[in-house]
Design an enzyme around this catalytic site. Structure first.
Site, PDB file in Angstrom:
ATOM      1  N   ASP A   8      50.779  38.296 -22.892  1.00  0.00           N
ATOM      2  CA  ASP A   8      51.211  38.834 -24.181  1.00  0.00           C
ATOM      3  C   ASP A   8      51.939  40.153 -23.928  1.00  0.00           C
ATOM      4  OD1 ASP A   8      51.415  38.888 -27.043  1.00  0.00           O
ATOM      5  OD2 ASP A   8      49.872  40.430 -27.062  1.00  0.00           O
ATOM      6  N   GLU A  10      53.577  43.722 -26.106  1.00  0.00           N
ATOM      7  CA  GLU A  10      53.801  44.486 -27.332  1.00  0.00           C
ATOM      8  C   GLU A  10      55.116  45.231 -27.152  1.00  0.00           C
ATOM      9  OE1 GLU A  10      52.135  44.070 -29.967  1.00  0.00           O
ATOM     10  OE2 GLU A  10      50.406  43.001 -29.133  1.00  0.00           O
ATOM     11  N   GLU A  53      56.807  51.332 -38.213  1.00  0.00           N
ATOM     12  CA  GLU A  53      56.366  49.976 -38.565  1.00  0.00           C
ATOM     13  C   GLU A  53      55.808  49.241 -37.353  1.00  0.00           C
ATOM     14  OE1 GLU A  53      60.973  49.926 -38.390  1.00  0.00           O
ATOM     15  OE2 GLU A  53      59.358  51.251 -39.092  1.00  0.00           O
ATOM     16  N   HIS A  58      50.638  47.728 -33.456  1.00  0.00           N
ATOM     17  CA  HIS A  58      49.895  47.834 -32.198  1.00  0.00           C
ATOM     18  C   HIS A  58      49.224  49.181 -31.970  1.00  0.00           C
ATOM     19  CE1 HIS A  58      53.577  49.838 -31.012  1.00  0.00           C
ATOM     20  NE2 HIS A  58      54.267  48.689 -31.004  1.00  0.00           N
ATOM     21  N   HIS A 151      47.125  44.848 -32.687  1.00  0.00           N
ATOM     22  CA  HIS A 151      47.613  43.837 -31.759  1.00  0.00           C
ATOM     23  C   HIS A 151      47.646  44.404 -30.341  1.00  0.00           C
ATOM     24  CE1 HIS A 151      49.291  40.660 -34.581  1.00  0.00           C
ATOM     25  NE2 HIS A 151      48.768  41.577 -35.368  1.00  0.00           N
ATOM     26  N   ASP A 156      44.446  40.416 -27.040  1.00  0.00           N
ATOM     27  CA  ASP A 156      45.107  39.200 -27.521  1.00  0.00           C
ATOM     28  C   ASP A 156      45.102  38.090 -26.478  1.00  0.00           C
ATOM     29  OD1 ASP A 156      45.532  40.452 -29.898  1.00  0.00           O
ATOM     30  OD2 ASP A 156      47.714  40.548 -29.746  1.00  0.00           O
TER      31      ASP A 156
END
Length: 228
Positions: A8, A10, A53, A58, A151, A156
């Site tokens: 994963d 970010e 945003e 995260h 997140h 994750d």
């Protein structure tokens, strides 16, 4: 042995073509669908601001990442961890798009799409028309989400590892069961070959045979009467 990596990322936004960058990469190793405990996790200085945003998603800000290594510095270790095995991700094209961009910046060959496994596509085929986000799948499979307040890439991939196992059938090939008897742990391993079994024939008592004969005698042309 079947090895794969669950990965994963970010990022600072949604599109590297507009200047967005990777700021976190995490991956865990799974062998025969089960996590081995080996993992890769790096926070990265994206060399740009982190829009509010994105921070809401995260939790990372530019100041938190200012002293972290650049992507080029973590790339050799990432490649060593991934090796040539399949890379599993949820909405994998998104992560691969960003990795392509970062690899291109480092003049490094991209991860071939043939190695990409997308759990979102797997979930859509299994649960057509239903929500198939990572959160939705965790709730559907009864996976604990209490720690997922943002997140975080490492959390994750750990959750996705459990989801992937469920999507693949919920059972590890060659699963070893364990029982605790009197405080001692006994392993019961499955085997690939035939299992020897002791026949246990069912022998009716005379009373059971008599009751059965009386029951059959009440039936019109019973099929049992023609059997030896």
């Amino acid at each position: 042995m079947s090895r794969a990596l669950i990965l994963d990322t970010e990022t600072t936004g949604l599109d590297p073509a507009t200047g967005d960058r990777v700021l976190e990469v995490a991956a865990i190793e799974v062998v025969n669908l089960m996590p081995t405990g080996r993992h890769f996790h790096k926070l990265i200085n994206p060399e740009r601001d982190v829009p509010p945003e994105a921070t809401k998603v995260h939790g990372f800000t530019a100041s938190m990442l200012a002293d972290k290594p650049l992507f080029a510095a973590i790339l050799p270790e990432l490649l060593e961890f991934l090796r040539d095995d399949p890379v599993i991700a949820h909405n994998a094209p998104f992560d691969f798009k960003f990795l392509d961009y970062e690899f291109d910046r480092c003049d490094t060959p991209r991860i071939p799409r043939s190695r990409m496994v997308d759990t979102l596509e797997m979930a859509k085929k299994r649960f057509p028309g239903l929500p198939n986000s990572l959160d939705a799948l965790c709730r559907r499979f009864g996976i604990d989400l209490s720690a997922r307040t943002t997140h975080n890439a490492l959390l994750d991939v750990q959750l996705l590892g459990q989801v992937y196992l469920e999507l693949m059938g919920g059972k590890q090939p060659g699963l070893e069961l364990a029982t605790t008897l009197g405080g001692s742990r006994t392993s019961l391993a499955t085997t690939a070959g035939p299992v020897a079994r002791t026949p246990r024939p069912i022998v009716n008592t005379p009373e059971e045979l008599e009751r059965h004969a009386a029951f059959v005698g009440k039936l019109k042309e019973p099929v049992w009467a023609s059997l030896g």
